[in-house]
Scaffold this motif. Structure first.
Motif, PDB file in Angstrom:
ATOM      1  N   ALA A 497       8.780  -5.521  23.942  1.00  9.21           N
ATOM      2  CA  ALA A 497       7.534  -5.579  23.175  1.00  9.21           C
ATOM      3  C   ALA A 497       6.988  -4.167  22.958  1.00  9.21           C
ATOM      4  CB  ALA A 497       6.524  -6.452  23.900  1.00  9.21           C
ATOM      5  N   TYR A 500       9.630  -2.085  20.608  1.00  9.95           N
ATOM      6  CA  TYR A 500       9.766  -2.397  19.178  1.00  9.95           C
ATOM      7  C   TYR A 500       8.430  -2.452  18.440  1.00  9.95           C
ATOM      8  CZ  TYR A 500      14.538  -3.338  20.510  1.00  9.95           C
ATOM      9  OH  TYR A 500      15.805  -3.188  20.988  1.00  9.95           O
ATOM     10  N   ASP A 524       3.479  -9.849  20.592  1.00 15.63           N
ATOM     11  CA  ASP A 524       3.308  -8.449  20.196  1.00 15.63           C
ATOM     12  C   ASP A 524       2.939  -8.355  18.723  1.00 15.63           C
ATOM     13  OD1 ASP A 524       5.643  -8.381  18.526  1.00 15.63           O
ATOM     14  OD2 ASP A 524       6.885  -8.224  20.342  1.00 15.63           O
ATOM     15  N   PRO A 527       7.413  -5.582  14.430  1.00  9.82           N
ATOM     16  CA  PRO A 527       7.879  -5.892  13.075  1.00  9.82           C
ATOM     17  C   PRO A 527       8.286  -7.365  12.880  1.00  9.82           C
ATOM     18  CG  PRO A 527       9.585  -4.774  14.312  1.00  9.82           C
ATOM     19  CD  PRO A 527       8.372  -4.773  15.177  1.00  9.82           C
ATOM     20  N   GLY A 528       8.402  -8.079  13.982  1.00 12.68           N
ATOM     21  CA  GLY A 528       8.856  -9.478  13.849  1.00 12.68           C
ATOM     22  C   GLY A 528      10.378  -9.539  13.792  1.00 12.68           C
ATOM     23  N   ILE A 537      19.643 -12.985  18.740  1.00  9.06           N
ATOM     24  CA  ILE A 537      19.190 -11.920  19.658  1.00  9.06           C
ATOM     25  C   ILE A 537      19.474 -12.240  21.121  1.00  9.06           C
ATOM     26  CG2 ILE A 537      17.442 -10.850  18.178  1.00  9.06           C
ATOM     27  CD1 ILE A 537      15.365 -12.580  19.606  1.00  9.06           C
ATOM     28  N   ARG A 543      22.219  -6.450  18.605  1.00 12.00           N
ATOM     29  CA  ARG A 543      21.015  -5.657  18.324  1.00 12.00           C
ATOM     30  C   ARG A 543      20.724  -5.827  16.845  1.00 12.00           C
ATOM     31  NH1 ARG A 543      20.148  -0.531  19.170  1.00 12.00           N
ATOM     32  NH2 ARG A 543      18.123  -1.094  19.983  1.00 12.00           N
ATOM     33  N   SER A 554      19.237   1.270  25.128  1.00 10.48           N
ATOM     34  CA  SER A 554      19.328  -0.179  24.888  1.00 10.48           C
ATOM     35  C   SER A 554      20.729  -0.564  24.454  1.00 10.48           C
ATOM     36  CB  SER A 554      18.327  -0.581  23.810  1.00 10.48           C
ATOM     37  OG  SER A 554      17.042  -0.432  24.330  1.00 10.48           O
ATOM     38  N   ALA A 555      21.194  -1.682  24.983  1.00 12.47           N
ATOM     39  CA  ALA A 555      22.569  -2.087  24.663  1.00 12.47           C
ATOM     40  C   ALA A 555      22.656  -3.518  24.151  1.00 12.47           C
ATOM     41  CB  ALA A 555      23.438  -1.929  25.890  1.00 12.47           C
ATOM     42  N   LEU A 557      21.608  -6.242  25.753  1.00 12.94           N
ATOM     43  CA  LEU A 557      21.936  -7.193  26.824  1.00 12.94           C
ATOM     44  C   LEU A 557      20.691  -7.839  27.436  1.00 12.94           C
ATOM     45  CD1 LEU A 557      24.759  -5.301  28.755  1.00 12.94           C
ATOM     46  CD2 LEU A 557      24.979  -7.480  27.577  1.00 12.94           C
ATOM     47  N   PHE A 589       7.431 -14.141  22.429  1.00  6.81           N
ATOM     48  CA  PHE A 589       8.515 -14.594  23.302  1.00  6.81           C
ATOM     49  C   PHE A 589       7.937 -15.591  24.283  1.00  6.81           C
ATOM     50  CE2 PHE A 589      10.615 -11.106  21.359  1.00  6.81           C
ATOM     51  CZ  PHE A 589      11.959 -11.459  21.383  1.00  6.81           C
TER      52      PHE A 589
END
Ligand code: ADP
Length: 596
Positions: A497, A500, A524, A527-528, A537, A543, A554-555, A557, A589
């Protein structure tokens, strides 16, 4: 069916026909013999009477007057019931049927056949119509021995033919009187016989009908005649065999039906006209309303022209081999279809379609493929970087300390990222290996939130993002989860959150519970997430903006791990986006966990 005459009618007609023909032949032969015998008897009798009259005439004569002779003969003829005539030289001199006064008026009798024959020395005989008496008569004449020079004298006896006929007629009537009851009696007997046969046949028909209707216990124990025994035994044996075979067929049918209903593959059975005859429950998972299309074409149930074309070519008898092919269905679903042709009892082509849903298998294959590709990519990039910087440091190390330090920092950052990737992969594998955890675990939501908010506060502060926790409801129950697991979920979602969302935005955190489920929401103002990406996701290494590693290491996961952990406790992690319909931004979420 052609019209066939009944056995009863045939027995009656043939029996009677043969009897009547036999009796008619016998009657005809018998009456012919009877006629002959009667005529011969009459002849013998008349001849004997002729001899008697002759003898009496010789003994009683000579007569004084011709009239005396006439009277004598008259009385004799009366007692014998015959006409007696005496003819001398062709002239009638005495006749019992003519008054004495009239005798002279009679014709010359010398040409009468019996008279002519008697003059030849034998007994003359003739049957003809008597003009004198006006009736048919049988004549018999004999020449008497006359004196020297005396005219030939002939004694003649005559009897009406009707006498013989009457006798014969009586005999015939007597015969007929015997034949008619014989015919009637035989008719009744034949009718009774044929009725016995037809009654026997009716019994067999009843039994066959009952067996045909499924009463296999039916047996023929009584039959009208010994000839029926083999037939009765054959029918009884047949019923027993049918009963046995029906049992076998019913058992097989039950087994096949259970297999059909219980199969995990969807099955569609078509009739000889290519219409749907049966579908099993598993087919509804692939074609939801298949059951409603019984009696219709497969195209209507599947909406796939491809399937219909395969069916049509099979039904046309183009191929007798089974055909398998992959078919694409709606919503990224796919299945392997096998069309099995066979022939029915009339040798008409028919087919059975078997559908194996391969969507999950394909999805797993795809995820695995992506995972291998992404994992190797994720590790190859930092590894190449580490190798490059390490080689530079070994082969031609930069002179300045600051530069060397910079190289070592890059090596360190990449090593940290690799550790993070490997750690994530390890956590995921661990959570998959451990499976569902016992539900006696208890995780406090305020504790987890407190801990996670503290950890995230620096990152939030850097981006001026406000982390706003809504007042938790009183008596909020704990989650049935491992505290570390819950913390990892909350941290990952908060991390995302903040990561992004644009600077200066807000992340709102809330919690609520009902009797069974505890729900946490993280809303959050980022951008959605597009609808298509929402489905992906939670996959490993996915990604939304590409699969590369971003600056924060970030990977792709984090969410995959979150969902796995939540599911291990019987919960779920999902996303709703956009949360702000006006700006088309924002994600929520939602974490659901069972109440402890
Ligand atoms: P990553 O390591 O890339 O964050 P995640 O599994 O945590 O991996 O997230 C997967 C993808 O989901 C991210 O790459 C991002 O595109 C998207 N995503 C996750 N959280 C958010 C969010 N709060 N807002 C927008 N996109 C998000």
């Amino acid at each position: 069916m052609p019209r066939v005459q009944s056995i009863q009618m045939r027995v009656l007609m043939w029996g009677w026909g043969v009897l009547i023909a036999g009796l008619a032949l016998a009657f005809w032969q018998y009456s012919a013999t009877l006629d002959e015998e009667t005529a011969r008897d009459f002849e013998r009798d008349t001849q004997a009477k002729l001899e008697t009259v002759h003898w009496l005439l010789e003994r009683s004569g000579p007569f004084a007057e011709p009239k005396d002779r006439q009277d004598f003969l008259h009385s004799l003829g009366g007692s014998m019931g015959m006409r007696i005539s005496l003819i001398e030289g062709g002239r009638v001199v005495a006749d019992t049927s003519v008054p004495y006064a009239e005798i002279g008026k009679l014709d010359d009798h010398s040409t009468r056949p019996e008279v002519l024959a008697s003059l030849g020395g034998e007994v003359g005989q003739s049957t003809r119509h008597s003009v004198t008496l006006d009736r048919d008569m049988i004549y018999m004449a004999k020449k008497l021995s006359g004196g020297e020079g005396a005219p030939d004298t002939v004694l003649r006896l005559a009897a009406p033919v009707s006498l013989v006929r009457l006798h014969l007629q009586r005999m015939h009537w007597a015969l007929l009187a015997a034949v008619v009851p014989l015919l009637l009696g035989s008719g009744v007997l034949l009718w009774l016989l044929s009725r016995t046969i037809t009654a026997g046949i009716a019994q067999f028909t009843d039994a066959a009908q009952a067996i045909g209707d499924g009463d296999y216990r039916r047996k023929i124990l009584f039959y009208p005649a010994a000839e029926f025994q083999p037939l009765a035994e054959a029918i009884n044996r047949m019923a027993k065999k049918i009963k046995k075979n029906v049992k076998v067929i019913e058992n097989q049918r039950g087994e096949l039906w259970a297999m059909f209903e219980g199969m995990s593959e969807g099955v569609m059975v078509l009739d000889s006209g290519g219409r749907i005859l049966h579908v099993n429950p598993a087919l509804s998972a692939i074609f939801p309303r298949a059951q409603e299309f019984i009696g219709r074409a497969p195209l209507e149930a599947t909406m796939s022209l491809d399937i219909q074309n395969v069916v049509d070519s099979m039904m046309a008898g183009d191929t007798s081999e089974r055909v398998s092919r992959q078919i694409e269905l709606k919503d990224r679903h796919c299945a392997e279809m096998t069309v099995v042709p066979f022939r029915d009892h009339k040798f008409r082509p028919r087919v059975i379609l078997v559908f194996h849903d391969t969507s999950e298998q394909k999805r797993v294959e795809r995820v695995l493929r992506d995972f291998v590709a992404n994992a190797s990519h994720q590790l190859r990039t930092p590894l190449t970087s580490i190798r490059g910087y390490a080689e530079t440091l070994l082969d031609s190390p930069p002179a300045e300390d600051a530069k060397r330090r910079e190289f070592l920092e890059v090596i360190h950052a990449n090593a940290v990222h690799m550790a993070k990737v490997i750690g994530g992969m390890f956590a995921l594998a661990k959570s998959e290996r451990e499976g569902k955890r016992p539900s006696d675990l208890v995780a406090s939501v305020p504790q987890a939130l407190d801990h996670a908010l503290k950890n995230a506060s620096f990152a939030a502060h850097d981006k001026r993002i406000e982390l706003e926790v809504q007042p938790l409801p009183e008596g909020l129950p704990a989650a049935a989860a491992d505290p570390d697991g819950l913390l990892q979920i909350v941290e990952s979602i908060l991390d995302n959150a903040i990561k992004y969302s644009p600077e200066g935005t807000k992340v709102r955190i809330s919690a609520e519970a009902d009797a069974q489920t505890l729900t946490l929401r993280f809303a959050d103002q980022g951008p959605g997430i597009s609808e298509e990406n929402q489905k992906r996701i939670f996959e490993r290494f996915f990604r939304a903006d590409g699969n590369g590693v971003d600056g924060a290491g970030s990977a792709g996961l984090g969410l995959a791990i979150c969902r796995h952990i939540a599911r291990n406790y019987g919960g779920e992690v999902s996303v709703e986006s956009p949360s702000d319909a006006d700006t088309n931004t924002g994600s929520v979420f939602v974490v659901r966990l069972p109440v402890a």
